[in-house]
Enzyme design. Structure first.
Site, PDB file in Angstrom:
ATOM      1  N   TYR A 151       0.816  -1.206   0.000  1.00 31.28           N
ATOM      2  CA  TYR A 151       0.000   0.000   0.000  1.00 31.28           C
ATOM      3  C   TYR A 151       0.857   1.268   0.000  1.00 31.28           C
ATOM      4  O   TYR A 151       0.455   2.289  -0.539  1.00 31.28           O
ATOM      5  CB  TYR A 151      -0.908   0.032   1.233  1.00 31.28           C
ATOM      6  CG  TYR A 151      -2.160  -0.802   1.134  1.00 31.28           C
ATOM      7  CD1 TYR A 151      -2.100  -2.172   0.915  1.00 31.28           C
ATOM      8  CD2 TYR A 151      -3.403  -0.214   1.289  1.00 31.28           C
ATOM      9  CE1 TYR A 151      -3.251  -2.932   0.847  1.00 31.28           C
ATOM     10  CE2 TYR A 151      -4.561  -0.965   1.224  1.00 31.28           C
ATOM     11  CZ  TYR A 151      -4.486  -2.320   1.005  1.00 31.28           C
ATOM     12  OH  TYR A 151      -5.633  -3.061   0.947  1.00 31.28           O
ATOM     13  N   LYS A 209       4.367 -15.213   3.370  1.00 29.69           N
ATOM     14  CA  LYS A 209       4.619 -15.960   2.134  1.00 29.69           C
ATOM     15  C   LYS A 209       6.130 -16.117   2.025  1.00 29.69           C
ATOM     16  O   LYS A 209       6.776 -15.679   1.067  1.00 29.69           O
ATOM     17  CB  LYS A 209       4.016 -15.192   0.939  1.00 29.69           C
ATOM     18  CG  LYS A 209       4.035 -15.931  -0.389  1.00 29.69           C
ATOM     19  CD  LYS A 209       3.048 -17.083  -0.490  1.00 29.69           C
ATOM     20  CE  LYS A 209       3.246 -17.851  -1.776  1.00 29.69           C
ATOM     21  NZ  LYS A 209       2.490 -19.124  -1.821  1.00 29.69           N
ATOM     22  N   ASP A 241      -1.499 -18.513   1.536  1.00 32.56           N
ATOM     23  CA  ASP A 241      -2.430 -19.288   0.707  1.00 32.56           C
ATOM     24  C   ASP A 241      -3.072 -20.402   1.523  1.00 32.56           C
ATOM     25  O   ASP A 241      -4.282 -20.628   1.474  1.00 32.56           O
ATOM     26  CB  ASP A 241      -1.738 -19.818  -0.562  1.00 32.56           C
ATOM     27  CG  ASP A 241      -0.380 -20.450  -0.316  1.00 32.56           C
ATOM     28  OD1 ASP A 241       0.140 -20.345   0.812  1.00 32.56           O
ATOM     29  OD2 ASP A 241       0.168 -21.062  -1.254  1.00 32.56           O
ATOM     30  N   ASP A 265      -5.808  -7.427   4.540  1.00 36.19           N
ATOM     31  CA  ASP A 265      -6.981  -6.888   3.838  1.00 36.19           C
ATOM     32  C   ASP A 265      -7.794  -8.036   3.241  1.00 36.19           C
ATOM     33  O   ASP A 265      -9.017  -8.114   3.410  1.00 36.19           O
ATOM     34  CB  ASP A 265      -6.509  -5.939   2.732  1.00 36.19           C
ATOM     35  CG  ASP A 265      -7.666  -5.375   1.930  1.00 36.19           C
ATOM     36  OD1 ASP A 265      -8.649  -4.944   2.555  1.00 36.19           O
ATOM     37  OD2 ASP A 265      -7.585  -5.372   0.683  1.00 36.19           O
ATOM     38  N   ASP A 269     -11.653  -9.886   4.794  1.00 41.13           N
ATOM     39  CA  ASP A 269     -12.930 -10.006   4.076  1.00 41.13           C
ATOM     40  C   ASP A 269     -13.380 -11.468   4.067  1.00 41.13           C
ATOM     41  O   ASP A 269     -14.561 -11.777   4.264  1.00 41.13           O
ATOM     42  CB  ASP A 269     -12.806  -9.536   2.615  1.00 41.13           C
ATOM     43  CG  ASP A 269     -13.150  -8.063   2.442  1.00 41.13           C
ATOM     44  OD1 ASP A 269     -12.889  -7.286   3.381  1.00 41.13           O
ATOM     45  OD2 ASP A 269     -13.681  -7.696   1.375  1.00 41.13           O
TER      46      ASP A 269
HETATM   47  C1  IPM Z   1     -10.268  -1.976   4.159  1.00 45.46           C
HETATM   48  C2  IPM Z   1     -10.547  -1.423   2.792  1.00 45.46           C
HETATM   49  C3  IPM Z   1      -9.472  -0.408   2.418  1.00 45.46           C
HETATM   50  C4  IPM Z   1      -8.134  -1.129   2.464  1.00 45.46           C
HETATM   51  C5  IPM Z   1      -9.682   0.274   1.050  1.00 45.46           C
HETATM   52  C6  IPM Z   1     -11.023   0.962   0.971  1.00 45.46           C
HETATM   53  C7  IPM Z   1      -8.576   1.225   0.729  1.00 45.46           C
HETATM   54  O1  IPM Z   1     -10.638  -2.469   1.867  1.00 45.46           O
HETATM   55  O2  IPM Z   1     -10.195  -1.177   5.108  1.00 45.46           O
HETATM   56  O3  IPM Z   1     -10.112  -3.189   4.287  1.00 45.46           O
HETATM   57  O4  IPM Z   1      -7.757  -1.788   1.505  1.00 45.46           O
HETATM   58  O5  IPM Z   1      -7.461  -1.028   3.495  1.00 45.46           O
HETATM   59 MG    MG Z   2     -10.582  -4.387   2.717  1.00 43.74          MG
END
Ligand code: IPM
Ligand code: MG
Length: 382
Positions: A151, A209, A241, A265, A269
């Site tokens: 990032y 990794k 992975d 990240d 999710d």
């Molecule tokens: C999160 C989001 C952010 C990230 C995006 C919106 C930049 O996906 O907070 O997980 O990747 O950190």
């Molecule tokens: Mg995210």
């Protein structure tokens, strides 16, 4: 006069952001009344709405205006909802993008650590795409490094590069760089071990990794060095992975997962689906400056403005704020308990409803916020 005053910088942002933030502000008012605290919320711009507002004022368009950053620095905590939307997706290279606001505020406030607790709600077991037996005993927290890695490493885009196009023609070449210094790894890994020590299951899975990436080999070295200082905590190395497979195959094996920015990240999710919906996952970003709390989900432009978004991740972000910034554990417990009560009573927003949810138990954003406030007040009065 309340016995205590806290200033909160609220950043509703884009998409469903303002709708879910309204529920958090409503909850904060109720919490303030019950615990004799004056939460002073100051709203500021971030993301796409900030780009539009700065552009309309004839300033250089930016997703993080100076006044927002100054307010965040001056406040006791920052509560953010979500940024981004299709309106700004087509930004040309070099133009302002909503997500830059989020990345910039994390960096500027020195928030190098992001905490995402994944809980399984018994009432929501059927909302998860995983079979109930896989969810038994799941209680994990993801500790994500937040201001390093891909990032924040050097990014580059070059056009007309010889051989970069098809068939040897000139084309575009891009580069993002994954960079880590030892100290950046050590501070998050150490935090993960401290957290693991306070949990019923004293385990840290360090995710990397290392079979491919040099940054991961350094990550692993540092993890082992820190682990040696915590003989009471069991450390395992997990390749990313494999980790993503284990999260759906046997998620109960994990207690604290610590990992670099991009891996965190992606894995968070994935892990949110253990709770049933991305709309249930809150986060706390901690570090040097004012702490920031936000749902892990995005601005959901597809449902924005319709009043149907799930506000629970935003409310759980308030819970984390009460715990980490204000040390109001009783209030945090009451808020978390109120959310449990509401779910146990069968109230659902669309994302966590299923075929068995009666029509009169399907709620919009505002009604869900009211239910949680009502349940909170019932608990606080006990
Ligand atoms: C999160 C989001 C952010 C990230 C995006 C919106 C930049 O996906 O907070 O997980 O990747 O950190
Ligand atoms: Mg995210």
């Amino acid at each position: 006069m309340a016995s205590k005053t806290y200033r909160i910088c609220t950043l509703p942002g884009d998409g469903i952001g303002p709708e879910i933030m309204a529920q958090a502000v409503k909850a904060l008012e109720a919490i303030g009344r019950a615990y004799d605290v004056d939460f002073q919320c100051e709203e500021h711009l971030i993301g796409g709405c900030a780009i539009d507002a700065t552009a309309a004022a004839g300033r250089t368009p930016t997703a993080l205006p100076d006044e927002t950053l100054e307010a965040a620095r001056a406040c006791d905590a920052v509560l953010l909802a979500a940024v981004g939307g299709p309106k700004w997706d087509g930004a040309a290279p070099g133009q302002a993008r909503p997500e830059q606001g989020l990345l910039a505020i994390r960096k500027q406030l020195g928030l190098y650590l992001n905490l995402r607790p994944v809980r399984v709600y018994p009432a929501l077991i059927d909302a998860s795409p995983l079979r109930p037996e896989r969810l038994k005993g799941v209680d994990l927290v993801i500790v994500r490094e937040l201001t390093g890695g891909l990032y924040f490493g050097a990014h580059e885009r070059k056009t007309d590069v010889a051989g970069a196009g098809a068939d040897g023609r000139p084309g575009t070449f891009c580069r993002d760089t994954m960079e880590y210094s030892e100290y950046e790894i050590e501070r998050v890994v150490r935090w993960a071990f401290e957290a693991a020590r306070r949990r019923p299951s004293k385990r840290v899975a360090s995710v990397d990794k290392a079979n491919v990436l040099e940054t991961s080999r350094l990550w692993r070295e540092v993890a082992h060095r820190v682990a040696a200082e915590y003989p009471d905590v069991e450390e395992t190395d997990v390749l990313v992975d494999n980790c993503s497979m284990q999260l759906v195959n046997n998620p109960a094996q994990f207690s604290v997962l610590v990992t670099e920015n991009t891996f965190g990240d992606i894995l968070s999710d994935e892990a949110s689906m253990l709770s049933g919906s991305l709309g249930m996952l809150a986060s706390a970003s901690l570090g040097d400056g004012t702490a920031l709390y936000e749902p892990s989900h995005g601005s959901a432009p597809d449902i924005a403005g319709r009043g149907i978004a799930n506000p629970i991740a935003q409310l759980l972000s308030v819970e984390l704020m009460l715990r980490y910034s204000f040390k109001m554990d009783d209030a945090a417990d009451a808020l978390a308990g109120a959310i449990d009560d509401v779910l146990a009573d069968g109230w659902r927003t669309g994302d966590i409803a299923d075929a068995s949810t009666p029509a009169d138990h399907r709620l919009g954003t505002d009604a869900m916020g009211d239910k949680v406030v009502e349940a909170f007040e019932a608990r606080a009065a006990r």
